[in-house]
Enzyme design. Structure first.
Site, mmCIF file in Angstrom:
data_model
loop_
_atom_site.group_PDB
_atom_site.id
_atom_site.type_symbol
_atom_site.label_atom_id
_atom_site.label_comp_id
_atom_site.label_asym_id
_atom_site.label_seq_id
_atom_site.Cartn_x
_atom_site.Cartn_y
_atom_site.Cartn_z
ATOM 1 N N PHE A 173 0.244 -12.526 -1.524
ATOM 2 C CA PHE A 173 -1.213 -12.650 -1.381
ATOM 3 C C PHE A 173 -1.909 -12.251 -2.671
ATOM 4 O O PHE A 173 -2.794 -12.954 -3.179
ATOM 5 C CB PHE A 173 -1.688 -11.760 -0.226
ATOM 6 C CG PHE A 173 -3.179 -11.572 -0.149
ATOM 7 C CD1 PHE A 173 -3.980 -12.514 0.479
ATOM 8 C CD2 PHE A 173 -3.789 -10.456 -0.721
ATOM 9 C CE1 PHE A 173 -5.352 -12.348 0.553
ATOM 10 C CE2 PHE A 173 -5.158 -10.291 -0.654
ATOM 11 C CZ PHE A 173 -5.941 -11.237 -0.019
ATOM 12 N N GLU B 86 -0.020 3.696 6.256
ATOM 13 C CA GLU B 86 -0.385 2.387 5.715
ATOM 14 C C GLU B 86 -1.343 1.721 6.698
ATOM 15 O O GLU B 86 -0.947 1.325 7.793
ATOM 16 C CB GLU B 86 0.863 1.515 5.544
ATOM 17 C CG GLU B 86 1.825 1.982 4.489
ATOM 18 C CD GLU B 86 1.429 1.510 3.102
ATOM 19 O OE1 GLU B 86 0.791 0.457 2.994
ATOM 20 O OE2 GLU B 86 1.782 2.210 2.137
ATOM 21 N N ASP C 85 -10.126 -6.120 4.938
ATOM 22 C CA ASP C 85 -11.123 -7.173 5.120
ATOM 23 C C ASP C 85 -12.408 -6.769 4.408
ATOM 24 O O ASP C 85 -12.974 -5.707 4.691
ATOM 25 C CB ASP C 85 -11.396 -7.369 6.615
ATOM 26 C CG ASP C 85 -12.142 -8.659 6.916
ATOM 27 O OD1 ASP C 85 -12.967 -9.077 6.073
ATOM 28 O OD2 ASP C 85 -11.926 -9.238 7.986
#
Length: 219
Positions: free
Chosen positions: A195, A47, A122
């Site tokens: 999120f 991960e 990101d």
């Protein structure tokens, strides 16, 4: 230029709670990744960018037949995941604080991973920062080389422009094949995080990409 020359993250620590400091001190010896080459007796899932660790802990709990190695550069996320591993008594999670590219390059053997998950990396939206994106050809080649034949690279993003770039880059790698026509539906195993839920409620589309490692000519 080596794959480690350009960082895919911006290091920051910020304010950390006493609970997180305590969790890291107590639990790293037990659940942290030990030195040396990465080994696993069960199929191993990497991960990359596990964030606060909620999704990783949930997926590992639902998938006891595989081991999970969570990589995160931000201390608060590492400490929070360590706390979750202890709380849920997970024996199939190890946590590494540091650069996933360095880990892949120096400590993970070719063909040793069952899957790699890269969820909401990101997007580095400014054009001058695109070179920092983790889904770029040379890093995809490195990641794919660590997958076993048939191993899965699963990415997800809520940035439409980055999603298109991801699809183009992954499709161009000769050792990967798309398991779908274009983008995939979110597999049930990928936990819906807070999120992501906020992004959905804000009207952002979520893009999943699920590719499989295949033998290449000469391999």
């Amino acid at each position: 230029m080596t794959t480690t020359a350009i960082k895919t993250f911006y290091p920051r620590r910020g304010r950390v709670s006493a609970r997180h400091e305590d969790a890291a001190a107590r639990l790293r010896p037990r659940y942290g990744l030990p030195p040396g080459p990465v080994t696993s007796e069960r199929p191993l899932v990497l991960e990359i960018g596990s964030g606060m660790g909620d999704a990783t802990a949930a997926m590992a709990a639902a998938d006891p037949g595989r081991d999970y190695l969570a990589v995160e550069v931000h201390f608060a996320g590492v400490a929070n995941l360590l706390s979750l591993v202890e709380e849920h008594e997970l024996d199939n999670v190890r946590v590494y604080e540091g650069d996933a590219v360095v880990l892949l390059t120096e400590r993970i053997a070719p063909g040793s991973l069952d899957a790699v998950h890269i969820y909401f990396p990101d997007p580095w939206p400014k054009p001058r920062h695109h070179k920092r994106r983790i889904i770029r050809p040379e890093l995809v080649a490195l990641i794919r080389s660590r997958l076993a034949a048939g191993g899965v690279l699963h990415c997800a993003t809520d940035w439409a422009e980055y999603a298109e770039v991801m699809l183009e880059v992954l499709s161009a790698d000769p050792g990967l094949e798309n398991t779908c026509e274009g983008f995939a539906a979110r597999p049930e195993y990928r936990v819906l995080t807070k999120f992501e839920q906020r992004g959905v409620e804000a009207g952002r589309e979520i893009f999943d990409l699920v590719f499989r490692a295949v033998p290449t000519a000469g391999s």
